[in-house]
Design a protein around this motif. Structure first.
Motif, PDB file in Angstrom:
ATOM      1  N   LEU A 253       5.548  -3.098   6.992  1.00 14.57           N
ATOM      2  CA  LEU A 253       6.845  -3.474   6.433  1.00 14.57           C
ATOM      3  C   LEU A 253       7.120  -4.955   6.673  1.00 14.57           C
ATOM      4  CD1 LEU A 253       9.361  -2.381   5.010  1.00 14.57           C
ATOM      5  CD2 LEU A 253      10.267  -1.792   7.249  1.00 14.57           C
ATOM      6  N   ARG A 254       6.891  -5.428   7.889  1.00 17.45           N
ATOM      7  CA  ARG A 254       7.091  -6.855   8.200  1.00 17.45           C
ATOM      8  C   ARG A 254       6.164  -7.731   7.369  1.00 17.45           C
ATOM      9  NH1 ARG A 254       6.893  -6.253  14.275  1.00 17.45           N
ATOM     10  NH2 ARG A 254       4.973  -7.350  13.916  1.00 17.45           N
ATOM     11  N   ARG A 255       4.922  -7.291   7.167  1.00 12.91           N
ATOM     12  CA  ARG A 255       3.961  -8.056   6.365  1.00 12.91           C
ATOM     13  C   ARG A 255       4.425  -8.150   4.919  1.00 12.91           C
ATOM     14  NH1 ARG A 255      -0.536  -6.217   3.567  1.00 12.91           N
ATOM     15  NH2 ARG A 255      -0.305  -4.176   4.523  1.00 12.91           N
ATOM     16  N   LEU A 256       4.946  -7.048   4.370  1.00 11.05           N
ATOM     17  CA  LEU A 256       5.443  -7.040   2.990  1.00 11.05           C
ATOM     18  C   LEU A 256       6.675  -7.934   2.844  1.00 11.05           C
ATOM     19  CD1 LEU A 256       5.000  -3.227   2.289  1.00 11.05           C
ATOM     20  CD2 LEU A 256       3.685  -5.097   1.234  1.00 11.05           C
ATOM     21  N   GLU A 257       7.530  -7.941   3.855  1.00  9.56           N
ATOM     22  CA  GLU A 257       8.709  -8.814   3.834  1.00  9.56           C
ATOM     23  C   GLU A 257       8.292 -10.274   3.946  1.00  9.56           C
ATOM     24  OE1 GLU A 257      11.959  -5.750   5.827  1.00  9.56           O
ATOM     25  OE2 GLU A 257      10.900  -7.169   7.118  1.00  9.56           O
TER      26      GLU A 257
ATOM     27  N   MET B 297      -4.390 -14.552  -0.854  1.00 14.28           N
ATOM     28  CA  MET B 297      -3.884 -13.365  -1.513  1.00 14.28           C
ATOM     29  C   MET B 297      -3.775 -12.218  -0.507  1.00 14.28           C
ATOM     30  SD  MET B 297      -3.923 -13.399  -5.070  1.00 14.28           S
ATOM     31  CE  MET B 297      -4.875 -12.864  -6.349  1.00 14.28           C
ATOM     32  N   LEU B 298      -2.664 -11.563  -0.556  1.00 13.52           N
ATOM     33  CA  LEU B 298      -2.428 -10.408   0.303  1.00 13.52           C
ATOM     34  C   LEU B 298      -2.994  -9.176  -0.395  1.00 13.52           C
ATOM     35  CD1 LEU B 298      -0.954  -9.279   2.832  1.00 13.52           C
ATOM     36  CD2 LEU B 298       1.061  -9.031   1.393  1.00 13.52           C
ATOM     37  N   LYS B 299      -3.755  -8.398   0.329  1.00  9.37           N
ATOM     38  CA  LYS B 299      -4.321  -7.176  -0.238  1.00  9.37           C
ATOM     39  C   LYS B 299      -3.396  -6.011   0.078  1.00  9.37           C
ATOM     40  CE  LYS B 299      -8.480  -8.708  -1.491  1.00  9.37           C
ATOM     41  NZ  LYS B 299      -8.992  -8.685  -2.812  1.00  9.37           N
ATOM     42  N   LEU B 300      -3.051  -5.242  -0.953  1.00  7.01           N
ATOM     43  CA  LEU B 300      -2.232  -4.046  -0.768  1.00  7.01           C
ATOM     44  C   LEU B 300      -3.094  -2.827  -1.010  1.00  7.01           C
ATOM     45  CD1 LEU B 300       1.033  -4.975  -2.699  1.00  7.01           C
ATOM     46  CD2 LEU B 300       0.510  -5.310  -0.292  1.00  7.01           C
ATOM     47  N   ASP B 301      -2.824  -1.787  -0.252  1.00  4.69           N
ATOM     48  CA  ASP B 301      -3.519  -0.536  -0.480  1.00  4.69           C
ATOM     49  C   ASP B 301      -2.515   0.522  -0.930  1.00  4.69           C
ATOM     50  OD1 ASP B 301      -2.201   0.323   1.818  1.00  4.69           O
ATOM     51  OD2 ASP B 301      -3.964   0.168   3.092  1.00  4.69           O
ATOM     52  N   ALA B 302      -2.999   1.716  -1.126  1.00  4.32           N
ATOM     53  CA  ALA B 302      -2.146   2.803  -1.633  1.00  4.32           C
ATOM     54  C   ALA B 302      -0.976   3.079  -0.692  1.00  4.32           C
ATOM     55  CB  ALA B 302      -2.976   4.071  -1.839  1.00  4.32           C
ATOM     56  N   ARG B 303      -1.184   2.940   0.596  1.00  2.00           N
ATOM     57  CA  ARG B 303      -0.101   3.193   1.553  1.00  2.00           C
ATOM     58  C   ARG B 303       0.993   2.124   1.427  1.00  2.00           C
ATOM     59  NH1 ARG B 303      -2.396   5.465   6.435  1.00  2.00           N
ATOM     60  NH2 ARG B 303      -2.255   7.371   5.262  1.00  2.00           N
ATOM     61  N   ASP B 304       0.598   0.866   1.224  1.00  3.62           N
ATOM     62  CA  ASP B 304       1.590  -0.192   1.000  1.00  3.62           C
ATOM     63  C   ASP B 304       2.424   0.109  -0.244  1.00  3.62           C
ATOM     64  OD1 ASP B 304       0.818  -1.889   3.170  1.00  3.62           O
ATOM     65  OD2 ASP B 304      -0.845  -2.660   1.966  1.00  3.62           O
ATOM     66  N   ILE B 305       1.763   0.558  -1.296  1.00  6.01           N
ATOM     67  CA  ILE B 305       2.468   0.899  -2.540  1.00  6.01           C
ATOM     68  C   ILE B 305       3.419   2.056  -2.290  1.00  6.01           C
ATOM     69  CG2 ILE B 305       2.200   1.727  -4.911  1.00  6.01           C
ATOM     70  CD1 ILE B 305       1.376  -1.212  -4.441  1.00  6.01           C
ATOM     71  N   LYS B 306       2.992   3.026  -1.495  1.00  3.63           N
ATOM     72  CA  LYS B 306       3.869   4.158  -1.187  1.00  3.63           C
ATOM     73  C   LYS B 306       5.095   3.690  -0.395  1.00  3.63           C
ATOM     74  CE  LYS B 306       4.086   8.880   0.083  1.00  3.63           C
ATOM     75  NZ  LYS B 306       3.484  10.125   0.018  1.00  3.63           N
ATOM     76  N   ILE B 307       4.891   2.785   0.553  1.00  2.00           N
ATOM     77  CA  ILE B 307       6.026   2.218   1.296  1.00  2.00           C
ATOM     78  C   ILE B 307       6.996   1.555   0.323  1.00  2.00           C
ATOM     79  CG2 ILE B 307       6.690   0.356   2.889  1.00  2.00           C
ATOM     80  CD1 ILE B 307       4.128   1.035   4.501  1.00  2.00           C
ATOM     81  N   LEU B 308       6.467   0.752  -0.580  1.00  2.00           N
ATOM     82  CA  LEU B 308       7.323   0.069  -1.559  1.00  2.00           C
ATOM     83  C   LEU B 308       8.061   1.069  -2.449  1.00  2.00           C
ATOM     84  CD1 LEU B 308       4.930  -2.837  -2.581  1.00  2.00           C
ATOM     85  CD2 LEU B 308       6.977  -2.998  -1.137  1.00  2.00           C
ATOM     86  N   ALA B 309       7.375   2.104  -2.875  1.00  9.23           N
ATOM     87  CA  ALA B 309       7.999   3.106  -3.742  1.00  9.23           C
ATOM     88  C   ALA B 309       9.133   3.835  -3.026  1.00  9.23           C
ATOM     89  CB  ALA B 309       6.943   4.098  -4.241  1.00  9.23           C
ATOM     90  N   VAL B 310       8.916   4.200  -1.774  1.00 16.13           N
ATOM     91  CA  VAL B 310       9.962   4.887  -1.008  1.00 16.13           C
ATOM     92  C   VAL B 310      11.153   3.955  -0.819  1.00 16.13           C
ATOM     93  CG1 VAL B 310      10.559   5.866   1.245  1.00 16.13           C
ATOM     94  CG2 VAL B 310       8.407   6.506   0.139  1.00 16.13           C
ATOM     95  N   LEU B 311      10.898   2.716  -0.439  1.00 14.67           N
ATOM     96  CA  LEU B 311      11.989   1.773  -0.206  1.00 14.67           C
ATOM     97  C   LEU B 311      12.753   1.440  -1.486  1.00 14.67           C
ATOM     98  CD1 LEU B 311      10.404  -0.702   2.350  1.00 14.67           C
ATOM     99  CD2 LEU B 311      12.208   0.983   2.771  1.00 14.67           C
ATOM    100  N   ALA B 312      12.060   1.399  -2.616  1.00 19.99           N
ATOM    101  CA  ALA B 312      12.740   1.107  -3.882  1.00 19.99           C
ATOM    102  C   ALA B 312      13.757   2.192  -4.215  1.00 19.99           C
ATOM    103  CB  ALA B 312      11.715   0.974  -5.011  1.00 19.99           C
TER     104      ALA B 312
END
Length: 168
Positions: free
Chosen positions: A41-45, A1-16
């Protein structure tokens, strides 16, 4: 399982909202330097969380089009019938989205064609393939009220400190 933090969520929100944002601007917006932001970003992709980047196209500016939502009920409910239906739907470019449903109907399809005549020809072709469609109901979109929404990421997660997300 990949752990996401608040910064990852913020990256996703901005990109969305802004898929074409530069990597430098993205890093600045999420308060990171370029390299760590790019690594996230590469990890999320790589994890398949970011599935692609798309343009929001105003079809009305290109010419006539019609969007129809179609509720579909299959006549038989064996696993093979669902698989055949889903493989067949994937063959039609005009079926821009399709969801399997729980409840009264089996599927909800979103169809976009040039006009109603072409929509009806698509339905006729689906029916001719004998894919167990018992009945279908068509709902023609007369006006888009709210479209192209982005996932409400902050609303989906109460605790943004560590979010488990399945990889792959």
């Amino acid at each position: 399982m990949l752990k996401l933090d608040a910064r990852d969520i913020k990256i996703l929100a901005v990109l969305a909202r802004e898929g074409r944002i530069s990597k430098a601007e993205l890093a600045e917006r999420v308060n990171l330097t370029a390299t760590p932001c790019w690594e996230r970003l590469r990890r999320l992709e790589a994890a398949g969380i970011i599935q692609g980047y798309h343009a929001d196209i105003a079809l009305s500016r290109l010419g006539p089009s019609v969007t129809v939502f179609v509720m579909v009920e299959l006549g038989r409910h064996k696993a093979e019938d669902f698989q055949v239906f889903e493989r067949t739907v994937a063959d039609f470019e005009e079926i821009v989205a399709c969801w399997a449903l729980g409840g009264g109907f089996d599927y909800l399809m979103q169809v976009t064609t040039r006009d109603i005549d072409r929509y009806q020809r698509l339905i006729d072709e689906l029916l001719a393939r004998r894919i167990s469609v018992a009945r279908y109901y068509s709902y023609i979109v007369t006006k888009g009220v709210k479209t192209g929404g982005v996932p409400p990421l902050a609303a989906l997660f109460e605790d943004l400190s560590e979010l488990p997300v399945k990889s792959g």
